[in-house]
Design a protein around this motif. Structure first.
Motif, PDB file in Angstrom:
ATOM      1  N   ALA A 238      33.099  39.747  36.345  1.00 27.25           N
ATOM      2  CA  ALA A 238      32.724  38.345  36.164  1.00 27.25           C
ATOM      3  C   ALA A 238      32.430  38.041  34.699  1.00 27.25           C
ATOM      4  O   ALA A 238      32.821  36.989  34.176  1.00 27.25           O
ATOM      5  N   VAL A 239      31.751  38.973  34.017  1.00 24.80           N
ATOM      6  CA  VAL A 239      31.458  38.782  32.595  1.00 24.80           C
ATOM      7  C   VAL A 239      32.749  38.695  31.792  1.00 24.80           C
ATOM      8  O   VAL A 239      32.913  37.819  30.929  1.00 24.80           O
ATOM      9  N   LEU A 240      33.700  39.594  32.064  1.00 27.37           N
ATOM     10  CA  LEU A 240      34.970  39.594  31.343  1.00 27.37           C
ATOM     11  C   LEU A 240      35.732  38.297  31.566  1.00 27.37           C
ATOM     12  O   LEU A 240      36.207  37.655  30.630  1.00 27.37           O
ATOM     13  N   ARG A 241      35.866  37.895  32.802  1.00 26.73           N
ATOM     14  CA  ARG A 241      36.680  36.723  33.124  1.00 26.73           C
ATOM     15  C   ARG A 241      36.055  35.436  32.610  1.00 26.73           C
ATOM     16  O   ARG A 241      36.758  34.481  32.289  1.00 26.73           O
ATOM     17  N   GLU A 242      34.740  35.421  32.512  1.00 29.86           N
ATOM     18  CA  GLU A 242      34.075  34.216  32.034  1.00 29.86           C
ATOM     19  C   GLU A 242      33.957  34.186  30.514  1.00 29.86           C
ATOM     20  O   GLU A 242      33.976  33.114  29.913  1.00 29.86           O
TER      21      GLU A 242
END
Length: 206
Positions: free
Chosen positions: A176-180
């Motif tokens: 989630a951190v990467l995609r956001e």
């Protein structure tokens, strides 16, 4: 105008941020796919929240792309609401909002007739935009995008507050951190390479 959102100018219309897409967008990361350390990932609350976040995130991306297509269609067919004022010195000024229009007219000290003509021109253009907007559903799509983005943001915060009890849950948080956050899958700025490496390690260990 039936909806206050319809009166926004191009500068405000194009404000929406297109969320960065990554190779695993819409897919489950390998580290989240399967069981880890004998723990059933379906029982991991972090994975459950991540799934909800992913759905809201993907919906936001789809709606963002859709509203940008509709915006381009409106701009190409109707044009952004505006009014052109011929000033006393012969210079032409174009205003894309009533506020900007009034500012130009006040600074140039144009007479009441010039004010009325310019306002009528802007109102007519705005009405054409609003009519076309209702036909294509631009404002409705923009509103839906904002709602989906708000859900995704709330779920992202909830995910950060939800303890993981499996490697899958930890991987879900990193995904989630990467995609956001990262701008692209090759983003070399700290901390994206390190987070990608950690996510790959979790998948390998799992």
């Amino acid at each position: 105008m039936g909806d206050s959102d319809n009166s926004m100018t191009l500068a405000r219309v194009t404000r929406s941020r297109l969320l960065p897409a990554t190779p695993n967008s819409g897919e489950q990361p390998r580290a989240v796919d399967g069981n880890h350390s004998g723990t059933d990932q379906s029982a991991d609350p972090a994975v459950a929240v991540w799934r909800e976040w992913q759905a809201a995130h993907d919906e936001t991306e789809q709606l963002c792309l859709q509203q940008h297509r509709l915006e381009r269609k409106l701009v190409e067919t109707v044009g952004v609401p505006c009014a052109t004022i011929l000033l006393r010195d012969g210079e032409r000024m174009t205003a894309h909002s009533l506020e900007a229009l009034h500012e130009v007219l006040d600074l140039s000290q144009e007479n009441g007739a010039a004010h009325a003509k310019a306002e009528a021109e802007f109102a007519a253009h705005q009405m054409r935009w609003d009519t076309a907007d209702r036909e294509v559903g631009y404002t409705a799509t923009l509103r839906a995008e904002r709602e989906a983005a708000a859900r995704a943001e709330a779920l992202l915060y909830l995910l950060s507050e939800t303890p993981a009890n499996s490697l899958a849950g930890v991987a879900a948080k990193l995904d989630a951190v990467l995609r956001e956050g990262q701008t692209s899958k090759e983003d070399a700025e700290l901390p994206w390479p390190q987070i990608r490496s950690a996510l790959e390690d979790i998948g390998r260990l799992g």
